[in-house]
Structure formats: C-alpha cells, structure tokens
Write a protein that holds these residues in place. Structure first.
Motif, short mmCIF file in Angstrom:
data_model
loop_
_atom_site.label_atom_id
_atom_site.label_comp_id
_atom_site.label_asym_id
_atom_site.label_seq_id
_atom_site.Cartn_x
_atom_site.Cartn_y
_atom_site.Cartn_z
N PRO A 9 0.83 -1.21 0.00
CA PRO A 9 0.00 0.00 0.00
C PRO A 9 0.86 1.26 0.00
O PRO A 9 1.75 1.41 0.86
CB PRO A 9 -0.83 -0.11 1.29
CG PRO A 9 -0.18 -1.17 2.11
CD PRO A 9 0.67 -2.00 1.24
N GLN A 10 0.61 2.11 -0.99
CA GLN A 10 1.37 3.36 -1.13
C GLN A 10 0.48 4.54 -0.76
O GLN A 10 -0.74 4.51 -0.92
CB GLN A 10 1.84 3.53 -2.58
CG GLN A 10 2.80 2.45 -3.07
CD GLN A 10 4.21 2.67 -2.56
OE1 GLN A 10 4.76 3.75 -2.63
NE2 GLN A 10 4.81 1.60 -2.03
N CYS A 11 1.10 5.62 -0.30
CA CYS A 11 0.37 6.86 -0.03
C CYS A 11 -0.11 7.45 -1.36
O CYS A 11 0.63 7.45 -2.34
CB CYS A 11 1.28 7.87 0.69
SG CYS A 11 0.49 9.48 0.94
N LYS A 12 -1.34 7.95 -1.38
CA LYS A 12 -1.87 8.52 -2.62
C LYS A 12 -1.25 9.88 -2.94
O LYS A 12 -1.32 10.35 -4.07
CB LYS A 12 -3.39 8.65 -2.54
CG LYS A 12 -3.89 9.69 -1.55
CD LYS A 12 -5.40 9.82 -1.61
CE LYS A 12 -5.89 10.97 -0.71
NZ LYS A 12 -7.35 11.15 -0.81
N ASN A 13 -0.62 10.50 -1.93
CA ASN A 13 -0.03 11.83 -2.14
C ASN A 13 1.49 11.81 -2.28
O ASN A 13 2.08 12.78 -2.74
CB ASN A 13 -0.37 12.76 -0.96
CG ASN A 13 -1.86 12.86 -0.72
OD1 ASN A 13 -2.63 12.95 -1.66
ND2 ASN A 13 -2.26 12.82 0.54
N CYS A 14 2.14 10.72 -1.81
CA CYS A 14 3.60 10.67 -1.77
C CYS A 14 4.09 9.32 -2.32
O CYS A 14 3.38 8.32 -2.23
CB CYS A 14 4.12 10.82 -0.33
SG CYS A 14 3.37 12.18 0.59
N ASP A 15 5.30 9.32 -2.87
CA ASP A 15 5.89 8.06 -3.33
C ASP A 15 6.58 7.35 -2.18
O ASP A 15 7.80 7.27 -2.10
CB ASP A 15 6.90 8.34 -4.46
CG ASP A 15 6.21 8.63 -5.77
OD1 ASP A 15 5.01 8.29 -5.89
OD2 ASP A 15 6.83 9.20 -6.67
N VAL A 16 5.78 6.86 -1.26
CA VAL A 16 6.31 6.19 -0.08
C VAL A 16 5.27 5.20 0.42
O VAL A 16 4.06 5.41 0.26
CB VAL A 16 6.69 7.24 1.01
CG1 VAL A 16 5.45 7.91 1.56
CG2 VAL A 16 7.50 6.62 2.12
N SER A 17 5.72 4.09 0.99
CA SER A 17 4.78 3.09 1.50
C SER A 17 4.17 3.57 2.82
O SER A 17 4.76 4.36 3.55
CB SER A 17 5.50 1.76 1.71
OG SER A 17 6.58 1.91 2.60
N MET A 18 2.97 3.07 3.10
CA MET A 18 2.26 3.44 4.33
C MET A 18 2.76 2.57 5.49
O MET A 18 3.05 1.39 5.31
CB MET A 18 0.76 3.22 4.15
CG MET A 18 0.15 3.91 2.94
SD MET A 18 -0.18 5.64 3.23
CE MET A 18 -1.74 5.55 4.08
N THR A 19 2.83 3.17 6.67
CA THR A 19 3.24 2.44 7.88
C THR A 19 2.00 2.07 8.69
O THR A 19 1.12 2.90 8.89
CB THR A 19 4.18 3.32 8.73
OG1 THR A 19 5.33 3.65 7.96
CG2 THR A 19 4.61 2.61 10.00
N TYR A 20 1.97 0.82 9.16
CA TYR A 20 0.81 0.35 9.93
C TYR A 20 0.98 0.70 11.40
O TYR A 20 2.02 0.45 12.01
CB TYR A 20 0.66 -1.16 9.77
CG TYR A 20 -0.48 -1.74 10.57
CD1 TYR A 20 -1.78 -1.26 10.41
CD2 TYR A 20 -0.28 -2.77 11.49
CE1 TYR A 20 -2.84 -1.79 11.14
CE2 TYR A 20 -1.33 -3.32 12.21
CZ TYR A 20 -2.61 -2.81 12.03
OH TYR A 20 -3.66 -3.32 12.76
N HIS A 21 -0.07 1.32 11.99
CA HIS A 21 -0.12 1.64 13.42
C HIS A 21 -1.24 0.78 14.03
O HIS A 21 -2.42 1.04 13.80
CB HIS A 21 -0.40 3.13 13.64
CG HIS A 21 0.75 4.00 13.24
ND1 HIS A 21 1.56 4.63 14.16
CD2 HIS A 21 1.24 4.33 12.02
CE1 HIS A 21 2.50 5.32 13.52
NE2 HIS A 21 2.32 5.16 12.22
#
Length: 783
Positions: free
Chosen positions: A535-547
């Motif tokens: 899963p990638q952020c829709k605004n940034c080229d970075v993967s999402m971190t799970y909390h």
C-alpha cells in the motif's frame, strides 16, 4: 506655529514579500510610534495584517502611494533592535524573506492577521467603563452574537475600528474568532483571603462562635487558618484548599456572605514556580576542573569552545558552574537542546540549583505560556536568567546575553529544513554571539565532523573529557550477528537468542533496559505474498506504515491515513504479510515474551501531549518502567541510574541510509544510545543487532574511537568534495506535474552550468520523489 512633520514607517509583514513596505503615520500618532511595535496595516485590497515597525523616517515612497497605519497595537516594543538585526542577517544568509523570519520568530499569539469575526467573551463588565463606541459594539453583539469587522465599521461609521476592538479585547469583553484558540489572555485563578475586619485574634474567635452550628464552614475556616498560620493577610489559591478538602468550595459562598472570606481572581504565572529548597553547586572532579579551566582559556581568547566529553563524563556540572558565574555577573544564559525530551531532565537539574530563574521555551508550550516568557524577557528586571529551549529559542528577546550553551551540538534537529527560514540554530548563534559579545560553549560526545574540523583548525577552542565522572567505566559493546542467528534458527521474531538471554538476565537482576529502533509504528511495510504489492500513499511516493493501536495505515510524510484492506488491491489475494518492525511492534512482542515486565514506548506517537515526555521519563527514573522502547528520543543526553542493558535492534537501517553523512550519524546515534548504559557504579552492556558486525563504523563504535571515525570521514569527504572542504547548496524543484518538474529542473541546470560548470550536479529525483502530490527534483551545487 510650526508645520507638523509627516512621518513614515517601514514595516515587516508576516508574508513572503522581498521588501519592507512603507506606510504613512497619522500626525496624532507621531509620538507613539517606535521601532519594534506592532501596527495594523492594510496590504492588498482588503487584507489586514499586524506588522512590525523596522524603521521610522520622513521619506515618502516614490513607486506607490503610502497608506495610513490602521492602528498601533503595543504600548511598548515587543521586538528589540537586536532581534531585528538578527532577522535581517538570517534573511540574507539563509536566502529567504524577512517576513518568513518574522513568522518563525514570533509566537502565534503575537501575530494577528485580519481577524474577521468578533463575539462576546461571556465575562461580566461594567457599562460605566465603556466609551460610546465600545457600548455600541457590545449592544450590537448582544443582539447578533457575532459581527464581522466591516459590520462594526458600518455601526460606528468609521474606517479605523481596530483601536476600539483592541480596547474591548484588553478589557476581556470580546473575543476575536482566531483568538478563541490562540489569542493571549492572562491566566487568572480565584484566591481566598480573610476579610480585613477578621484579620485579628478577637475577630477570628468571634467567627468560630458564629460558625458553631455550621461544621462544614467551620472546617473550611480552620483549613484556611492552618495554611496561613499567623499571617492573616495571606491569599491562598482556592484550588489548593479544595484539593485538601472537597467540601471547601461549597462552604466558601456562605463564608463570603457572612463577611469572613473574600474571593478575588488574580493573574498567575502559567510557567509555574519552583517551591523546593535549592541545593549548592557540586565540587568538580580533578578532570572536570581541568576541562573547566580550559573552557575559560578559550573564552578569554574570544573563541567558541567545543567541549568533547565522552558520555557520562559530567559535562552538565561544568555547564552549571559556568552558568552560576554568568548570572552572578548580571547576565543571562541561553541553553539550547535539540530535543524537547531532553529539556525535561535538564530543567529538573538546573532548577535544583537556580529555582525560578530557569525559563523554558519550545513548541509543546501553548501560545499563552510562550508569550508570558517573551514578555518577561522584555523587562529589564525579568525573573528568568536562564532560558532552556529548542532551536526556536534563538528568536527570543534576549538582552544582556553572556553565555550560549549548545548541548549535543552535532544533532540535526538544530537545523530547520522546511519551511523557510532554513536556519541552523548552532551556526546562527556562533555568528550572532560575536555581535552580542557573548561566549559560546558547544558540548557533545560525538561532535559534528565540521565542528571538530574547525576545532582542529583552531577556529574553535577544543577541550576534551576522556573519562566518565566518578570513575565509572564506559559500557561493554557487543554485536549480535543477525545473519548467523538466522542461519542457526536462533531468532525469536526480531530478537536474537543472544539478546533475549541478556534481557531475561537483566530483568531478573532488577535492572532497567533501553531498546532502540529508529522507526515508529507497528510495521513499516505490508506486502502481498503473491504479487508483491504494497500500500502506497496517494499523495507521496512512499509506503504506508501500519499503526496497530489505532488500526490504520499512515503516511509519515503528509499524514494521510486509511484503514487497512483485507485483500491485495492489485491481485485480490488475501495473503497479506507484515514486513519489518517499528517501536509499536517491539513493545507488543516484548510484552508477550516478558509478561511480568512493565514495558513503555517513547516515540512521536506516545509523546504528543504536552507533559507526556515528563511522565515517561519520571516513571523510568522512579523504576516504574522495566523496559523503555524508543526512537532517537531515547538516545540523546538522558541520564538514568539503573540502566544495565541497551540494545540497538537494527543498526543496518542507519548505515545504509542514502546520505553522505550516514556513517557519521550512525556512529553518533550508536555511541549516544550506548552511553545510556551503566552511568553509575556498574558497568553497563550494549548489544548491537546487525547483519554487518565487521562494518568499520560499528568497529569504531565498539572501540569508542571518534578520532578514527573523524580521520576516515575526512579522507572520504576530501576525495568526493563534501563538507568541511566544500560547501553544498541544494535547490529543490517541485511541481504537481512530473514532466514540468523535470523540464524546469533541466532548464535551471543548463543555465547554472553555463556560469558554474561542473560544480552543478543533477537534476535527480530524491529517495522519496513525490510528497503531498508534488514531484521533486534536486540540484546540488558544490563549491
């Protein structure tokens, strides 16, 4: 009769415009204007701003018609001439507008931008004290509840309504829309005192007789008298008495009616008071005294001093002695720290010696608290002589400054990266100290390569502390080879068997542990086992971190978050696995392995509240926490008595970061976190988990060989043209369209190369090439 002089002022607006702007002063205000006061001005067609007067003159602008000032907000200047000079230098050196510097410098409550809505505060007021204009506004607000500024202009039939609004606001009658949240308002609390007629023994005896049949009221009076003892004129906070007896508050109204008590609201200091007994300064050890004398030699030579002392060498005791000398001489001290977490322990230490002379300034303080400190520093006889703060403290109105201490000077948190001004607090203070005539002392166990280079070149005066205070030994540092542990199947989740055995042993011995992982959250990555989708952020080229605690995937760049999907969004597979680990996962898994241990986490997620740092640090200091898991917050300058073991869970993530300073910063972090272990009688132990135990940086950490790291880094940086031999300018190009960003960057490089040749590198997309829907390209200039 002599003609009146027409005066003009140049003002600094809190917006990113290159120049100051000139306004005309109404003749009746000629004597009221002063440099450093705030004024309300119209800029553009309708927008109103509070601006700062920077110069006063009699020359009308030639390029435009000067508008009149709308209002003067202050009775005395809130910004000093020195501050304005510093703003000007920062604007020039760090290449930004002076309005951007003003925005960074002033607390939010001192920046009023065109407030549009006015409402009644709900406070009681006396109609007799209102002027005709003020009465008209309050009457209109009782009917309409909320008015806009142009409504008030129509009601009063005048254009300049700000003086009337300012007067009503100061009387506490109205609130401005943005100020409901941010405006400064003195804090007032109810105080209880004896009525003047009751302040003698005979009257008190009579009061006791009068209250014989009212036991709760009698108890309330007795409680008050126990607090004041023989001083019947004392006033006591109502909340303090109510805390001791819950029935006190209900008894007070009756005692006021009977003429025994008086209740009055009084202004109190939000920053609190220190009511414990002060302690005397410690005697310095032989080595500390030697270092102290060397520091004084550096000061005598008018050079900034670098105190390079190993972790636990007692640098703070040297700071304390120097601070005492400075404030005894009638001057002030600025004590800069990189992390808010660090200020908690330093505040407690310094207040033991200096009490209420210690003031604190950082972003976790609310606007009202910051303004109170600001106003105290503007007074000649203000109570705060020592200011502890993070990088923004350099903007405070510090007069008569004698000493600037920059602790952990190597830390990158002293650098403001975004938005402008992109200043470095350490470098700014080194420059500015020369203008103020103040001394500068930088302290670190792992100085920045550039700072140590300047010391070796004798630009700074170098002082070394090579042994720990009290004869305690530096910790034993060991490596746990993760590659070997995985081959032999000796891993328990993210912990090697070697580390787990040590954790168990130290817990049995009732010693505390610190575990460091440089990533917050639960998992840095989710991944589909079938197709590899993440899963990638829709605004940034970075993967999402799970909390896990809030069950969301979150971007640490823009803050975007959403609930995790049970299936892969690419192939539909339900085989979603979690990759990697953050502090939240470490905390949970340790709880499963060691259910009897009290485990707490210190990272950005657990320290958002104002006093959360203080609470965690206090609990750890008091032994209520067995294992503290944290990010870089746990690595810097904290001093705990009973920490036996420190572990770095993943050293490779530090070493492999794409930055020319990654080896230097890896050494700094690993050395600093190691320094938390065994700071008293016992020798501590450090276990570094890594896939590269023979990496030269890790070997330098084990040997505590800063000098070796410094020499190796100098060779690399000389060969590849990096600081301290070259300076770097990074130019960042951002655009919502990737192609526009790239083409703009290429054109800029072409023009720069025509002037600077091979010193221009790029353009290149950085490690994270899109943030907040803007595509990024970077250009580096070396010279």
């Amino acid at each position: 009769m002599s003609a009146r002089i027409t005066k003009f002022v140049n003002v600094i607006l809190p917006i990113a415009v290159p120049n100051t702007y000139t306004y005309r002063v109404p003749n009746e205000w000629n004597k009221e204007i002063e440099v450093g006061k705030r004024v309300i001005v119209q800029f553009g067609k309708k927008r109103l701003y509070s601006a700062i007067i920077s110069t006063i003159h009699e020359v009308a602008p030639s390029a435009y018609q000067a508008k009149y000032l709308e209002a003067i907000l202050d009775d005395v200047p809130i910004v000093t001439q020195n501050q304005l000079a510093l703003w000007s230098w920062i604007s020039s050196y760090y290449m930004c507008t002076i309005g951007e510097v003003m925005n960074a410098a002033l607390p939010a409550g001192l920046k009023l931008v065109s407030q549009t809505k006015v409402m009644l505060s709900g406070e009681e007021y006396d109609i007799e004290t209102l002027s005709d204009k003020e009465y008209l506004i309050t009457e209109a607000l009782q009917i309409q509840h909320v008015l806009e500024i142009n409504d008030i202009e129509k009601i009063l039939d005048i254009k300049t309504v700000y003086p009337v609004i300012k007067s009503l606001r100061e009387k506490g009658i109205i609130l401005l829309a943005e100020q409901v949240k941010e405006g400064y308002k003195p804090k007032k609390l109810p105080f209880i005192s004896l009525a003047p007629a009751i302040r003698n023994d005979d009257a008190i005896r009579e009061a006791f007789n009068q209250l014989e049949r009212a036991p709760k009221q009698l108890n309330a009076l007795m409680l008050f008298l126990q607090e004041v003892k023989d001083d019947f004129s004392l006033e006591i906070k109502k909340a303090k008495l109510a805390k001791k007896d819950k029935s006190f508050s209900t008894a007070v109204p009756q005692l006021i009616k009977k003429g025994i008590f008086i209740e009055e609201k009084k202004e109190v200091n939000r920053l609190g008071t220190y009511d414990k007994e002060l302690i005397s300064l410690y005697d310095l050890s032989e080595q500390q005294q030697y270092a102290y004398d060397k520091v004084k030699t550096g000061f005598a030579a008018n050079k900034p001093v670098l105190l390079h002392g190993v972790t636990g060498s007692g640098k703070t005791e040297i700071y304390v002695k120097l601070i005492q000398e400075v404030i005894d001489g009638g001057e002030k001290v600025l004590y800069l720290l990189p992390e808010i977490a660090l200020t908690t322990q330093i505040i407690n230490r310094l207040r033991q010696f200096f009490g209420d002379k210690v003031g604190v300034y950082h972003s976790r303080f609310n606007t009202n608290e910051r303004i109170e400190l600001w106003q105290d520093l503007l007074k000649e006889e203000g109570k705060y002589k020592i200011i502890i703060g993070a990088r923004s403290s350099i903007f405070l109105p510090l007069t008569n400054l004698g000493l600037i201490i920059i602790d952990e000077e190597h830390d990158s948190s002293f650098k403001q990266y975004d938005p402008a001004p992109r200043y470095h607090a350490r470098d700014t203070m080194i420059y500015w100290s020369g203008k103020l005539g103040a001394k500068v002392l930088m302290g670190s166990a792992t100085p920045a390569v550039e700072t140590y280079f300047n010391a070796k070149q004798e630009k700074y005066h170098l002082v070394s502390l090579t042994k720990r205070y009290g004869g305690s030994k530096l910790p034993e540092i060991l490596c746990s080879d993760l590659q070997e542990a995985q081959k032999r199947k000796k891993m328990k989740s993210h912990f090697s068997e070697y580390l787990m055995e040590h954790i168990e042993g130290y817990l049995e011995n009732k010693e505390q542990l610190i575990l460091f992982q440089n990533r917050r959250g639960y998992n840095p990555l989710w991944s589909c086992e079938d197709c590899g989708w993440t899963p990638q952020c829709k605004n940034c080229d970075v993967s999402m971190t799970y909390h896990k605690h809030i069950h969301v995937l979150k971007c640490h760049y823009c803050g975007h978050s959403h609930k995790p999907q049970p299936k892969c969004q690419a192939c539909g597979s339900a085989k979603i696995k979690m990759v990697g680990f953050g502090t939240e996962k470490i905390e949970e898994e340790l709880g499963q392995f060691f259910p009897k241990a009290n485990i707490k986490r210190m990272d950005l997620d657990t320290t958002r509240a104002k006093n959360s740092y203080q609470q965690i640090i206090d609990d750890f200091q008091d032994g209520e926490i067995d294992i503290l898991v944290g990010t870089q917050m746990v690595t810097k300058g904290l001093d705990f008595d009973n920490v036996g073991l420190v572990s770095v869970l993943s050293a490779d993530s530090l070493l492999n970061f794409p930055d020319f300073r990654s080896f230097e910063r890896s050494f700094q972090v690993l050395t600093q976190v190691s320094g938390r272990a065994g700071r008293k009688e016992k020798r501590g132990k450090v276990i570094i988990q890594t896939y590269s135990p023979n990496h030269w940086v890790i070997q330098k950490v084990i040997q505590n060989d800063y000098e070796g790291l410094f020499k190796q880094e100098l060779i690399e940086r000389r060969n590849f043209k990096y600081p301290p031999f070259y300076r770097l300018i990074k130019i960042t190009i951002k655009h919502r369209d990737r192609e526009n960003s790239m083409q703009g960057a290429k054109e800029l490089v072409r023009q720069l190369k025509s002037k600077l040749g091979g010193r221009v590198l790029g353009p290149q997309a950085p490690y994270v090439s899109r943030v907040k829907n803007r595509y990024i390209h970077e250009i580096i200039i070396k010279f």
